[in-house]
Design a protein around this motif. Structure first.
Motif, PDB file in Angstrom:
ATOM      1  N   PHE A   1       0.826  -1.217   0.000  1.00  0.00           N
ATOM      2  CA  PHE A   1       0.000   0.000   0.000  1.00  0.00           C
ATOM      3  C   PHE A   1       0.858   1.264   0.000  1.00  0.00           C
ATOM      4  N   PHE A   2       1.838   1.323   0.897  1.00  0.00           N
ATOM      5  CA  PHE A   2       2.598   2.561   1.025  1.00  0.00           C
ATOM      6  C   PHE A   2       3.573   2.775  -0.131  1.00  0.00           C
TER       7      PHE A   2
ATOM      8  N   LEU B   1       9.412   8.353  -2.567  1.00  0.00           N
ATOM      9  CA  LEU B   1      10.627   7.646  -2.176  1.00  0.00           C
ATOM     10  C   LEU B   1      11.687   7.761  -3.261  1.00  0.00           C
ATOM     11  N   ILE B   2      11.276   7.608  -4.516  1.00  0.00           N
ATOM     12  CA  ILE B   2      12.224   7.729  -5.624  1.00  0.00           C
ATOM     13  C   ILE B   2      12.800   9.145  -5.677  1.00  0.00           C
TER      14      ILE B   2
ATOM     15  N   LEU C   1      15.338   9.554  -2.903  1.00  0.00           N
ATOM     16  CA  LEU C   1      16.592   8.883  -3.222  1.00  0.00           C
ATOM     17  C   LEU C   1      17.394   9.683  -4.237  1.00  0.00           C
ATOM     18  N   ARG C   2      16.721  10.229  -5.247  1.00  0.00           N
ATOM     19  CA  ARG C   2      17.428  11.052  -6.228  1.00  0.00           C
ATOM     20  C   ARG C   2      18.083  12.267  -5.569  1.00  0.00           C
ATOM     21  N   ASN C   3      17.431  12.787  -4.545  1.00  0.00           N
ATOM     22  CA  ASN C   3      17.920  14.000  -3.890  1.00  0.00           C
ATOM     23  C   ASN C   3      19.111  13.718  -2.968  1.00  0.00           C
ATOM     24  N   VAL C   4      19.112  12.545  -2.297  1.00  0.00           N
ATOM     25  CA  VAL C   4      20.144  12.290  -1.286  1.00  0.00           C
ATOM     26  C   VAL C   4      21.330  11.515  -1.840  1.00  0.00           C
TER      27      VAL C   4
END
Length: 342
Positions: free
Chosen positions: A162-163, A171-172, A175-178
């Protein structure tokens, strides 16, 4: 803040990251299989969720997709597995064993008149059976604990599904940012990850499902029983490279020869060679077109290693892990500085 304080602060943050990251991993490890399965299901049904979200909103769309996944995929899959297990038990019960007199005669022929008979062994065997039954009955708590673990695992699977459907894009983006990578490298890493997931989850399943259906159709024409079991067995074995569906239909050909059904054996041999196993040469290149190419030996190692570490879900996770390792190595090679010419 001077450079010394900045380095000290960064070192302390890295230490905290290692500490809390390790603790987080320890929290997740007991539930790794349902988390991974929930992630694979989310990847599988994500396109459906993307169509529902603009109309229903994030939460409602993800809820509908989750319920539809349970109804259309999970529940029928559990029913099929249950039916296959029941038919496997029927096959085992239907196996004919020699009677006690035949066993006694064979034993005396091979080992002499002093050889133990079935009756003389029945006492110790009976005691062993009683001891085994007692152990099983004494392990009711373990069985109940297994049921509880199954329910917890099912809840975590649905929670993950679900989440990831609702917040997977966030979330993607996070991840791209960090990730400490440039935009081009990050895009290539995510693109190759998507290709690996496609090949492992969708491509392999399509190939295995087609071969299982073709095998069941062939067995149906010949008149075999327990078709659900044979279909499930073919599906699982078709997920393994090199092995494939031939492990199911070749023994069936041999069985037909032994029982004297020569025309059926010849027909199944031709059908299995050119239709069942031949379909692999046509379907697999199409289904796996997007996947990153792995050497056959590495692919086999990744699958069996994945099964050893993750269980059944390792059939899909193993190739992805090996493929990502290969991708990261290639990206690192691309980042090497060019040798300076003297």
């Amino acid at each position: 803040m001077n450079s010394t304080d900045s380095m000290s602060s960064r070192s302390f943050l890295l230490l905290l990251l290692i500490l809390f990251g390790t603790l987080s991993l320890l929290f997740v490890l007991p539930f790794l299989q349902p988390v991974l399965l929930g992630g694979l299901l989310a990847y599988l049904v994500y396109p459906v969720n993307q169509r529902l979200t603009p109309r229903l909103g994030r939460t409602a769309g993800s809820t509908v997709t989750t319920l539809a996944t349970v109804t259309v995929i999970v529940a029928p899959l559990l029913f099929i597995l249950g039916a296959a297990a029941s038919q496997a038990a029927t096959l085992l019960r239907g196996a004919e064993l020699p009677d006690s007199e035949a066993l006694d005669a064979f034993s005396q022929e091979q080992f002499g008149t002093n050889a133990p008979t079935v009756d003389s062994l029945s006492g110790p065997v009976s005691n062993a059976v009683q001891t085994g039954i007692g152990g099983i009955l004494g392990d009711i708590g373990g069985i109940l604990g297994g049921i509880s673990a199954f329910l917890v695992g099912a809840f975590i699977l649905l929670f993950t599904l679900f989440f990831l459907l609702r917040d997977g894009d966030k979330l993607i983006a996070w991840l791209r940012n960090v990730l400490p990578l440039d935009t081009e490298t990050t895009d290539e890493l995510f693109e190759r990850t998507n290709d690996l997931l496609w090949a492992a989850v969708i491509g392999n399943v399509i190939v295995a499902a087609v071969q299982a259906i073709l095998t069941v159709l062939g067995f149906l024409v010949i008149g075999f029983d327990n078709l659900i079991f044979w279909g499930v067995a073919t599906f699982v074995l078709s997920l393994l490279p090199v092995i494939g569906a031939s492990v199911v239909w070749i023994p069936a050909v041999i069985y037909l020869v032994f029982v004297g059904s020569i025309p059926e054996a010849v027909g199944l041999l031709i059908y299995g060679t050119f239709i069942i196993s031949g379909s692999d040469n046509i379907i697999r290149p199409l289904a796996m077109e997007r996947g990153a190419k792995l050497n056959s030996g590495i692919l086999i190692l990744s699958i069996f290693g994945g099964v050893a570490v993750f269980g059944f879900i390792g059939l899909f996770v193993g190739p992805v892990v090996f493929g990502l390792t290969k991708t990261i190595v290639e990206l690192l090679a691309d980042e090497r500085p060019e040798p300076s010419s003297s």
